[in-house]
Design an enzyme around this catalytic site. Structure first.
Site, short mmCIF file in Angstrom:
data_model
loop_
_atom_site.label_atom_id
_atom_site.label_comp_id
_atom_site.label_asym_id
_atom_site.label_seq_id
_atom_site.Cartn_x
_atom_site.Cartn_y
_atom_site.Cartn_z
N CYS A 2 54.22 56.95 68.58
CA CYS A 2 53.32 58.02 67.93
C CYS A 2 53.35 57.88 66.93
CB CYS A 2 53.88 59.43 67.97
SG CYS A 2 54.50 59.86 69.60
N ARG A 27 51.12 52.46 68.33
CA ARG A 27 51.77 53.16 68.60
C ARG A 27 51.64 54.39 69.87
NH1 ARG A 27 55.22 52.63 64.03
NH2 ARG A 27 56.01 54.65 64.85
N TRP A 74 51.93 58.91 71.80
CA TRP A 74 52.78 58.45 73.06
C TRP A 74 53.99 59.36 74.07
CZ3 TRP A 74 57.82 56.74 74.85
CH2 TRP A 74 57.71 55.55 75.91
N ASN A 98 57.43 62.35 65.17
CA ASN A 98 57.16 60.87 65.70
C ASN A 98 58.85 60.54 65.77
OD1 ASN A 98 57.56 57.80 64.57
ND2 ASN A 98 57.63 58.38 66.67
N GLY A 99 59.69 60.71 67.09
CA GLY A 99 60.78 60.62 67.10
C GLY A 99 61.04 61.41 68.35
N GLU A 479 58.25 35.05 79.42
CA GLU A 479 57.37 35.53 78.38
C GLU A 479 56.46 35.97 78.65
OE1 GLU A 479 57.39 37.58 75.49
OE2 GLU A 479 55.11 37.20 75.16
N LYS A 483 53.90 39.22 80.01
CA LYS A 483 52.39 39.21 79.50
C LYS A 483 50.91 39.80 80.01
CE LYS A 483 52.21 39.28 75.29
NZ LYS A 483 54.11 39.34 75.59
N GLU A 486 51.91 43.48 81.23
CA GLU A 486 51.78 43.89 80.38
C GLU A 486 49.73 45.08 80.46
OE1 GLU A 486 53.72 42.27 77.01
OE2 GLU A 486 54.20 44.06 76.32
N HIS A 502 68.38 30.02 95.50
CA HIS A 502 69.58 30.69 95.97
C HIS A 502 68.45 32.14 96.27
CE1 HIS A 502 71.96 27.50 94.60
NE2 HIS A 502 71.11 27.29 93.10
N LYS A 602 53.28 49.88 70.78
CA LYS A 602 54.07 48.82 70.34
C LYS A 602 55.51 49.07 69.94
CE LYS A 602 52.27 44.63 67.41
NZ LYS A 602 52.45 44.01 68.83
O1 M6R Z 1 59.10 45.16 67.57
P1 M6R Z 1 59.99 44.41 68.72
O2 M6R Z 1 59.83 43.54 68.55
O3 M6R Z 1 60.92 45.25 68.57
O4 M6R Z 1 59.78 44.55 70.20
C1 M6R Z 1 60.36 44.54 71.44
C2 M6R Z 1 59.52 44.54 72.35
O5 M6R Z 1 59.25 46.33 72.08
C3 M6R Z 1 57.95 44.12 72.34
O6 M6R Z 1 58.27 43.28 72.01
C4 M6R Z 1 57.30 43.88 73.70
O7 M6R Z 1 58.03 43.90 74.51
C5 M6R Z 1 56.27 43.94 73.36
N1 M6R Z 1 55.04 44.78 74.27
C6 M6R Z 1 55.83 42.62 74.26
O8 M6R Z 1 54.62 41.84 74.56
#
Ligand code: M6R
Length: 607
Positions: A2, A27, A74, A98-99, A479, A483, A486, A502, A602
């Protein structure tokens, strides 16, 4: 998650609140709303979906107020409906939050008994009702907020306006980020300074537990003990351009192609001005006594940590554990002593609550703490004993790209700092030189975009994708799979290539493409054997490698993506680009919302 904004000005604020919210949409973006005060009248407009929907509504019903608050959501409690959208209002207040208010159920019960009936599924509504209860009991707005804050458990950044106190926006922060912006004839609050870049570069960062108010020309901050407190004013170097896509179609695309520049900036910040020697922050532990390093992070930052484990153990010979922050904090980890054990926290935003709470846990045990963060005024950066910044610049795309590669760069410099006395001078210089060459290599892949697009056409048709790699290519595969998941919503899993036999090998069929991270390294023959095992079972392999490894993989690959031949140490930096582009091109083909993928935000400030 948020984003919140508050603006108090001489002129109507609705338009600027929406512009500021646009910079905070990363956010959260499932609903949005805005409330203003105009000649004592509180008016509120909310809409589900992205800000664009709110903007459309604002064209029909204008809000002329000069004091206002806004929110982009969010959802945590309650579906993303208009009713659950912020601001939450009563006749006497409008609140954005926010929270998470953890004790909202108890508060809601108490309020309902007193006749302050709640009508939404949100935790935030209790804040509006509590304030109203106290205002009804003739407390001033300041007293009502002070009293309300005593009842709230959990995390919050709040902005509140009230027709009972016409010239102020009240705020409070505990566990969620908040910044105050100081303008000429206007003042601001926001979840992130980037939202204020168009209006002011003068900002104050309230501390945990701080609360207070801004007026058009002034502000007042109280600390958690309700005493007046002061904090320095920082001048930010934020361009209004940072939140613009420029000529790119998406922020993610822009951020992918910014990497050679920001990697250079990050590396330069850890070199002497002549750029021939490392110039690092002082290590806050005795390198000779340190025999254990724990790296704690989430998501992409966690995968950066996994890569660093390979480097630090290989070159600095220090045992490294990597932990997911949300697991670390609750599993009562056995820690060493302050002399021999340090903890490193990695976070782009510096506000991820799981990482922040893990940091607080470690600090309470007295161990030295270091952070690698992109947002240098963030909570994690302020609360660690030593902060190593990354210089990725603001990252707006929800999927992390340039922040990841800059985390790797900072971790590589951190590794070299630890390794200096453990490896010979020649090896050290070679490693440092290789880091300096990264930006040049990233510019030398003329066919990359086309090769990624061709391979993406195969991925876009799949429902499942496997990513395989060995050594640092294993966390790179993790990673890469993240990507793809996501932003394209295609199910992707990554395995250490040698682990396939395995169990996961059972997943292989002709419909499941395999992305192989296979540049030439000391494990390439073993990786090729694993890929051959997959190919023999019908697996369709997309190989990312250099000329030499691709030659060996030619017969079993349906697509190849070529990277230059570079030293093993810097391969992760070079592989990052095709890995991100592969996900990006696939998402474009699928027609998903690349910058704001569904269900994500984010900055993850909830547990
Ligand atoms: O701000 P941060 O690096 O602590 O965030 C960690 C994860 O939330 C962040 O890397 C998330 O996995 C991203 N969406 C990856 O693309």
């Amino acid at each position: 998650m948020c984003g919140i904004v508050g603006i108090i000005d001489q002129k109507p604020v609705a338009k600027n609140i929406v512009s500021a919210l646009k910079c905070l949409e990363y956010r959260g973006y499932d609903s949005a709303g805005i409330a203003t005060l105009d000649k004592g009248h509180l008016e509120c407009i909310r809409a589900t979906g992205k800000l664009i929907n709110l903007e459309k509504k604002l064209k029909k019903y204008s809000l002329p107020g000069t004091i206002g608050i806004g929110h982009t959501r969010w959802a945590t409690h309650g579906e993303p409906s208009e009713q659950n959208a912020h601001p939450h209002t009563t006749e006497k207040v409008a609140v954005v939050h926010n929270g998470i208010i953890e004790n909202f159920k108890e508060l809601r019960e108490m309020l309902n008994k007193k006749g302050y009936t709640t009508t939404t599924q949100t935790d935030t509504e209790v804040i509006a009702k509590l304030l109203t209860l106290y205002l009804d009991n003739n407390l001033s707005m300041k007293e009502a907020l002070e009293t309300t804050l005593k009842s709230l458990q959990g995390a919050f950044a709040l902005a509140i306006i009230s027709p009972m106190d016409l010239d102020k926006i009240y705020f409070a922060r505990k566990g969620s980020p908040l910044v105050i912006g100081i303008g000429e004839n206007s003042n601001y609050i926001a979840s992130d300074a980037i939202a204020l870049a168009s209006y002011t570069h003068q900002v104050i960062y309230p501390e945990e537990g701080d609360w207070g108010y801004i007026t058009q020309k002034n502000y007042q901050i109280f600390n958690k003990d309700n005493k007046v407190t002061k904090h320095p004013i920082h001048t930010l170097n934020l361009s209004t351009q940072t939140a613009s896509k420029g000529a790119y179609r998406h922020f993610m695309e822009k951020e992918i192609f910014e990497q050679s520049t920001v990697l250079n900036e990050t590396l330069s910040s850890y070199l002497t001005p002549e750029k021939n020697e490392l110039s690092l922050p002082k290590f806050i532990f005795d390198k000779n006594k340190l025999n254990r390093l724990t790296i704690i992070a989430c998501g992409t930052s966690y995968y950066a940590a996994c890569i660093a484990k390979y480097w630090i153990e290989k070159y600095a010979k220090i045992p490294v554990e990597v932990d997911i922050a949300s697991e670390f904090r609750y599993r009562q980890p056995a820690l060493g002593s302050a002399e021999n054990h340090a903890c490193l926290f990695i976070s782009q935003s510096g506000e991820t609550i799981d990482t922040l709470e893990a940091l607080r846990y470690v600090k309470a045990k007295g161990l030295p703490t270091i952070s690698i963060v992109n947002v240098t005024h963030s909570s994690i950066s302020r609360e660690t004993d030593s902060m190593w910044p990354t210089f990725a610049g603001p990252e707006i795309g929800v999927a992390s790209t340039k922040a990841f590669s800059c985390q790797l760069m900072t971790l590589a410099c951190f590794t070299l700092g630890l390794a200096k006395t453990k490896i010979n001078q020649k090896e050290f210089s070679d490693l440092l030189e290789s880091l300096k060459s990264i930006s040049m290599w990233l510019e030398k892949m003329p066919n990359l975009r086309q090769e990624c697009l061709t391979a993406a056409r195969t991925l876009a048709k799949a429902t499942d994708v496997l990513y395989l790699g060995r050594g640092t290519n294993f966390p790179m595969a993790l990673e890469g799979a993240l990507k793809l998941k996501e932003i394209s919503y295609i199910h992707a899993e990554a395995y250490a290539a040698g682990e396939m036999k395995h169990g996961p090998i059972a997943l292989i069929d002709a419909l499941t493409p395999i992305v192989a991270l296979a540049p030439n390294d000391n494990l390439i023959e073993k990786t090729i054997s694993n890929l051959q095992e997959a190919s023999a079972r019908g697996g369709k392999i997309i190989s990312l490698g250099d000329a030499e490894s691709l030659k060996k993989l030619e017969t079993i690959s349906i697509h190849t993506i070529e990277i230059p031949t570079v030293p093993t140490f810097i391969q992760p930096f070079i592989l990052t680009l095709p890995m991100q582009l592969l996900a990006y091109e696939t998402a474009l083909l699928k027609g998903t919302d690349v910058d704001q993928p569904r269900n994500l935000a984010k900055s993850v400030t909830v547990e």
